[in-house]
Scaffold this active site. Structure first.
Site, mmCIF file in Angstrom:
data_model
loop_
_atom_site.group_PDB
_atom_site.id
_atom_site.type_symbol
_atom_site.label_atom_id
_atom_site.label_comp_id
_atom_site.label_asym_id
_atom_site.label_seq_id
_atom_site.Cartn_x
_atom_site.Cartn_y
_atom_site.Cartn_z
ATOM 1 N N ASP A 136 -7.728 3.113 6.811
ATOM 2 C CA ASP A 136 -8.085 4.763 6.486
ATOM 3 C C ASP A 136 -9.421 5.026 6.036
ATOM 4 O O ASP A 136 -9.820 6.223 5.971
ATOM 5 C CB ASP A 136 -7.008 5.326 5.601
ATOM 6 C CG ASP A 136 -5.583 5.264 6.009
ATOM 7 O OD1 ASP A 136 -5.318 5.040 7.392
ATOM 8 O OD2 ASP A 136 -4.902 5.806 5.539
ATOM 9 N N ARG A 164 -5.416 13.593 4.173
ATOM 10 C CA ARG A 164 -5.838 12.343 3.034
ATOM 11 C C ARG A 164 -7.325 12.217 3.319
ATOM 12 O O ARG A 164 -8.187 12.476 4.067
ATOM 13 C CB ARG A 164 -4.852 11.191 3.560
ATOM 14 C CG ARG A 164 -3.118 11.389 3.468
ATOM 15 C CD ARG A 164 -2.481 10.030 4.050
ATOM 16 N NE ARG A 164 -2.821 9.088 3.058
ATOM 17 C CZ ARG A 164 -2.204 8.985 1.976
ATOM 18 N NH1 ARG A 164 -1.275 9.865 1.473
ATOM 19 N NH2 ARG A 164 -2.400 8.012 1.269
ATOM 20 N N HIS A 187 19.804 3.336 33.361
ATOM 21 C CA HIS A 187 20.597 4.686 33.412
ATOM 22 C C HIS A 187 21.916 4.362 32.827
ATOM 23 O O HIS A 187 22.592 3.331 32.971
ATOM 24 C CB HIS A 187 20.942 5.061 34.953
ATOM 25 C CG HIS A 187 21.647 6.347 35.036
ATOM 26 N ND1 HIS A 187 21.294 7.467 34.656
ATOM 27 C CD2 HIS A 187 23.041 6.249 35.254
ATOM 28 C CE1 HIS A 187 22.229 8.547 34.813
ATOM 29 N NE2 HIS A 187 23.246 7.942 35.271
ATOM 30 N N GLY A 216 0.739 -1.193 0.181
ATOM 31 C CA GLY A 216 0.129 -0.032 0.183
ATOM 32 C C GLY A 216 0.965 1.406 0.038
ATOM 33 O O GLY A 216 2.170 1.225 -0.253
#
Length: 468
Positions: A315, A275, A447, A44
């Site tokens: 979408d 879009r 850390h 896509g």
């Protein structure tokens, strides 16, 4: 075995991040599956002309800026750099090819049939693909989205002067002056690529701040950072037209509230105003499926449409247009079709802007939390006070944690940092498990790491950060 009445158990229309994932998951669950895709390659927009090639160019341009812009010199590495843009583009194309080819391999491995061509509904269980009628018990629409056009500004990627996001990935020269229309994610990412490579970049945004939809502190920070990096920001402005004259583009800009127009002369223009769902030529009228006012397909919680046997994800349905949202929905819809329980928590979809630094968020903004009726506590920790960021000379940004004042449950996390896109995963997992800010504050973080800033921002919610 497929139902004898149909060619397939499942036909997925579209092979983007939602569609190809849905097809593979359906096949894994024992359903006979086909996937229709009209592009010559799978993946896509995201893999071919979106997320992946843009990240390749972002990475390349960051390397260039580090070498050319003095960051490496600061560390005693003096270089002179020559940009070979065709080599850069070739490496980007190679990365895309490797990934799209990888999906083709996964289709073969999982016995998903790739039907090459554009699919159009004939009825709720039949689609026509390249003249062939293919039937399936269940059909999933996963056709994605495409660039929203801007009236008066005609995109012509072939000529390369006025381009959309696809064309901006293919410009064969560093623009002298790139005007970016739209101060959202795509405009800032691609604008920052070309700025790092030497272009003058002007961003024109209709609203009063960049990155619409993000937390206000993130948006303020974006304005400061991109201005500092050398982008010219024209906020509260709208583009009414653009005309190509030879190698120049004349862009007409007006104040959003109305007023006198001005003309900006650019070498290239990028249109990135959003879009819109790809629903054209799907033949939705043949199955009686209507779109909502925004041109989207409405579904229920399980991704069923109003038409029995037709599902939709990604979408084309409401929600953020993000590849990872579509992927999660692809898995969920396949599981639902197979009779299992597929769920997506739409309240916790992280979003990332892959500029340098990155902007990442998950959950509610401060404004959304207040609108939802929460009394909130906010903790902020600057990257300037983080030892790893300080050592790396990489101190732009902050971590912001928003928690409910009564329950201490984390409602939203917002990060600006060079590694924000990676750091946000910790916040998403914590929130998926219903974490309080205290839970994060009392979890040991290695850390020195950038991630300690998340811990310290959570401690700040409690009113007790150590390093500020």
């Amino acid at each position: 075995m497929a139902d004898q009445n149909y060619d397939y158990d499942v036909l997925v229309i579209g092979a983007g991040p939602g569609g190809y994932v849905a097809a593979i998951r359906a096949a894994q669950l024992g359903l006979k599956t086909a996937c229709a895709e009209s592009r010559d390659s799978l993946g896509g927009t995201c893999l071919n002309v979106g997320c992946i090639p843009s990240k390749a160019l972002l990475h390349a341009s960051e390397l260039f800026e580090e070498a050319e812009g003095g960051h490496m010199a600061k560390w005693g590495m003096k270089t002179s750099v020559e940009l070979d843009i065709s080599a850069m583009m070739a490496e980007k194309t190679k990365a895309v090819g490797e990934l799209t080819g990888g999906i083709e391999f996964l289709f073969k491995k999982n016995k998903v049939d790739w039907k090459k061509g554009h699919a159009t509904f004939v009825d709720a269980h039949t689609a026509e693909i390249n003249g062939e009628k293919v039937t399936a018990k269940d059909i999933v629409i996963a056709t994605g989205s495409s660039v929203t056009p801007l009236p008066g500004v005609e995109v012509d990627n072939a000529k390369g002067r006025i381009v959309d996001s696809t064309g901006a990935l293919e410009i064969g020269e560093v623009p002298e002056h790139l005007v970016v229309i739209g101060g959202g994610v795509i405009g800032l990412e691609l604008g920052s690529v070309w700025r790092r490579l030497g272009a003058k970049v002007t961003v024109i945004e209709y609203l009063d701040m960049l990155l619409p939809g993000m937390d206000k502190d993130m948006r303020k920070e974006a304005g400061k950072i991109f201005k500092k990096q050398g982008m010219d920001l024209k906020l509260k402005s709208k583009v009414t037209g653009a005309t190509v004259k030879g190698k120049k583009v004349h862009v007409t800009v007006e104040p959003a509230a109305g007023g006198d127009a001005e003309t900006i002369e650019a070498s290239h223009v990028l249109v990135s105003i959003g879009r819109r769902p790809n629903t054209d030529k799907l033949g939705l009228d043949a199955i009686g499926l209507e779109l909502n006012q925004r041109g989207q397909i409405e579904t229920d919680h399980d991704f069923r449409t109003k038409v029995d046997g037709v599902w939709a994800i990604g979408d084309v349905i409401p929600g953020p247009m993000l590849a990872h949202k579509a992927e999660d929905e692809g898995i969920a819809v396949a599981e639902n079709i197979a009779g299992q329980t597929g769920i997506v928590n739409h309240a916790l979809i992280p979003g990332v802007v892959y500029t340098m630094p990155e902007f990442a968020d998950v959950g509610m903004t401060e404004e959304e939390a207040k609108e939802a009726g929460h009394t909130i506590k906010v903790g902020k920790f600057p990257m300037m006070a983080n030892s790893r960021a300080k050592a790396n000379r990489d101190t732009d940004g902050f971590v912001k944690v928003i928690a409910d004042a009564e329950t201490d449950r984390v409602l939203g996390v917002h990060i600006v940092a060079s590694l924000a896109g990676t750091m946000i995963a910790e916040a998403a997992i914590a929130m998926e498990f219903g974490a309080t800010s205290e839970d994060i504050a009392y979890t040991c973080h290695a850390h020195p790491t950038h991630a300690e800033a998340v811990k310290e921002a959570a401690m700040a919610v409690q009113g007790k950060p150590i390093h500020i």
